[in-house]
Every structure is written in C-alpha cells, then in structure tokens.
Design a protein around this motif. Structure first.
Motif, PDB file in Angstrom:
ATOM      1  N   THR A  17       4.634  18.026  43.125  1.00 22.27           N
ATOM      2  CA  THR A  17       4.624  17.496  41.990  1.00 22.27           C
ATOM      3  C   THR A  17       3.130  17.261  41.613  1.00 22.27           C
ATOM      4  O   THR A  17       2.440  16.420  42.295  1.00 22.27           O
ATOM      5  N   GLY A  18       2.408  17.502  40.283  1.00 19.48           N
ATOM      6  CA  GLY A  18       1.369  17.316  40.005  1.00 19.48           C
ATOM      7  C   GLY A  18       0.222  18.215  40.286  1.00 19.48           C
ATOM      8  O   GLY A  18      -0.941  18.296  39.898  1.00 19.48           O
ATOM      9  N   THR A  19       0.485  19.440  40.812  1.00 22.36           N
ATOM     10  CA  THR A  19      -0.231  20.411  41.098  1.00 22.36           C
ATOM     11  C   THR A  19      -0.304  21.695  39.903  1.00 22.36           C
ATOM     12  O   THR A  19       0.735  21.590  38.906  1.00 22.36           O
ATOM     13  N   THR A  20      -1.528  21.814  39.395  1.00 22.93           N
ATOM     14  CA  THR A  20      -1.944  22.623  38.521  1.00 22.93           C
ATOM     15  C   THR A  20      -1.909  24.298  39.332  1.00 22.93           C
ATOM     16  O   THR A  20      -2.632  24.351  40.110  1.00 22.93           O
ATOM     17  N   TYR A  56      -0.960  25.825  34.192  1.00 21.22           N
ATOM     18  CA  TYR A  56       0.062  24.851  33.988  1.00 21.22           C
ATOM     19  C   TYR A  56       0.115  23.826  35.024  1.00 21.22           C
ATOM     20  O   TYR A  56       0.222  24.165  36.211  1.00 21.22           O
ATOM     21  N   THR A  57       0.341  22.322  34.696  1.00 23.61           N
ATOM     22  CA  THR A  57       0.389  21.398  35.704  1.00 23.61           C
ATOM     23  C   THR A  57       1.947  21.355  35.848  1.00 23.61           C
ATOM     24  O   THR A  57       2.456  20.769  34.712  1.00 23.61           O
ATOM     25  N   THR A  59       4.888  18.665  36.652  1.00 24.94           N
ATOM     26  CA  THR A  59       4.970  17.090  36.844  1.00 24.94           C
ATOM     27  C   THR A  59       6.223  16.968  37.115  1.00 24.94           C
ATOM     28  O   THR A  59       6.567  15.677  37.483  1.00 24.94           O
ATOM     29  N   THR A  60       7.242  17.889  37.274  1.00 26.23           N
ATOM     30  CA  THR A  60       8.652  17.410  37.483  1.00 26.23           C
ATOM     31  C   THR A  60       9.347  18.448  38.620  1.00 26.23           C
ATOM     32  O   THR A  60       9.000  19.576  38.509  1.00 26.23           O
TER      33      THR A  60
END
Length: 82
Positions: A17-20, A56-57, A59-60
């Motif tokens: 989570t949080g990876t672009t 795209y990052t 987040t979920t």
C-alpha cells in the motif's frame, strides 16, 4: 511496468500500500492501462504513445485486474498488500 510486444511485463505485480506504479509503453502501437470492466478499479490511462508513461499510487489493499482497452487480449494484475 513495461508494455512491450503487446503485453504487460510482468503480468502480475505485488506491491505494498502506498506504492506508485509506473507503466511505460515501449511498443510502436498505442496502449492503455484500464481497470477491468465491472471491477470498479481506479486505473484509467489515456492512450499511451511510444515512450509515454502512466503512474498510479495504490492506497487500498486488494487485487486490481486491468487490460488495454485498445487491445483487450492484453491483461495483467496488480496485487496490493498492507
């Protein structure tokens, strides 16, 4: 992620989570990064010309199937873990 020879490479990617994630089209033909129809996914790139990128990052956590809306046989998945 690379788009080459009418395929996403790698075809399955696992990230936290949080990876672009950035996709780069190295083909001479245009491609998209589009969430699979009906999945409610967030991926919606424009048509990417040669050397264009889309990022795209995530987040979920979850599984994000996607395809090329121009060439629907091109499919891949991003798995997002906590």
């Amino acid at each position: 992620m690379t788009i080459k020879n009418f395929a996403y490479s790698p075809p399955a990617l696992t990230v936290k989570t949080g990876t672009t994630v950035t996709w780069t089209n190295t083909d001479p033909d245009a491609h998209t990064v589009t969430s699979k129809q009906g999945s409610g996914g967030p991926l919606q790139s424009a048509a990417l010309a040669t050397n264009d990128t889309y990022s795209y990052t995530f987040t979920t956590p979850g599984t994000y199937p996607y395809y090329c809306s121009i060439h629907p046989f091109m499919i891949a998945t991003v798995e997002v873990t906590a």
